[in-house]
Scaffold this motif. Structure first.
Motif, PDB file in Angstrom:
ATOM      1  N   THR A 152       0.814  -1.223   0.000  1.00  0.00           N
ATOM      2  CA  THR A 152       0.000   0.000   0.000  1.00  0.00           C
ATOM      3  C   THR A 152       0.846   1.272   0.000  1.00  0.00           C
ATOM      4  OG1 THR A 152      -0.214  -0.105   2.409  1.00  0.00           O
ATOM      5  CG2 THR A 152      -2.003  -1.048   1.095  1.00  0.00           C
ATOM      6  N   ASN A 210       3.556   0.794  -2.921  1.00  0.00           N
ATOM      7  CA  ASN A 210       2.964   0.330  -4.184  1.00  0.00           C
ATOM      8  C   ASN A 210       3.797  -0.784  -4.821  1.00  0.00           C
ATOM      9  OD1 ASN A 210       0.778   0.405  -5.929  1.00  0.00           O
ATOM     10  ND2 ASN A 210       1.849   1.742  -7.366  1.00  0.00           N
ATOM     11  N   ARG A 254       4.875  -4.402  -6.134  1.00  0.00           N
ATOM     12  CA  ARG A 254       4.310  -5.626  -6.685  1.00  0.00           C
ATOM     13  C   ARG A 254       5.479  -6.558  -6.970  1.00  0.00           C
ATOM     14  NH1 ARG A 254       0.897  -2.898  -4.924  1.00  0.00           N
ATOM     15  NH2 ARG A 254      -1.156  -2.434  -5.772  1.00  0.00           N
ATOM     16  N   ALA A 267      -4.351  -1.658  -7.501  1.00  0.00           N
ATOM     17  CA  ALA A 267      -4.632  -1.083  -6.181  1.00  0.00           C
ATOM     18  C   ALA A 267      -6.124  -0.964  -5.897  1.00  0.00           C
ATOM     19  CB  ALA A 267      -3.951   0.278  -6.054  1.00  0.00           C
TER      20      ALA A 267
END
Length: 174
Positions: free
Chosen positions: A127, A130, A132, A153
């Motif tokens: 979060t 961000n 991944r 998101a």
């Protein structure tokens, strides 16, 4: 073939397009307003003829609203969507996030997601930063793109299981 859960199966062999079967099963749940809330390779059984069946419905719910709100404290952090971890908001789109993690498990033959990251750090990493996961080695680009679409998101930006099944069918030439 030795039968058992998908995680143990993956540790012993390669994927045989099992992801399409899982997407199909989840599409079925999605059309029946049901959410699984614990989709992972350990909760998919592989049987005779490599037939996959989604299992362990202990956290599953039938939902009357688009989102199910829960304050469950037993959360499989590395498989759970950020809105479910942070706000207890579960939907079929949070199951889609988990499906992206399951794809990672399939491609890596059972590796634990977010290698080297503690469970308690995953939420902030995803979060706040961000983050991944990068594409696993030998992962086809189209499969990684599907994973990334699952990890968007905003839940409403993620595909449905019907769309995921269609994309996987195209990739597999069906």
């Amino acid at each position: 073939i030795e039968k058992g859960d998908l995680l143990n199966f993956l540790l012993k062999s390669q994927s045989l397009s099992l992801e399409s079967q899982v997407a199909d099963g989840m599409a079925y749940l999605e059309t029946h307003n049901s959410i699984h809330r614990d989709l992972a390779a350990r909760n998919v059984l592989v049987g005779e003829g490599y037939v996959c069946k989604i299992a362990d419905f202990g956290l599953a719910r039938v939902i009357k609203e688009p989102v199910y709100v829960s304050d469950d404290k037993k959360i499989p952090y590395k498989w759970t969507a950020p809105e479910a971890i942070g706000h207890g908001r579960y939907s079929s789109k949070s199951d889609v996030w988990s499906f992206g993690i399951l794809l990672y498990e399939i491609v890596t033959c059972g590796a634990i997601p977010y290698p080297g990251v503690r469970n308690c750090d995953v939420y902030d990493l995803v979060t706040r930063d961000n983050y991944r996961m990068p594409s696993p080695s030998n992962c086809p680009e189209v499969i990684y793109n599907i994973m990334r679409s699952c990890w968007r998101a905003e839940p409403e930006d993620r595909p449905t299981f019907k769309i995921l099944r269609h994309e996987l069918d195209i990739y597999q030439g069906n």
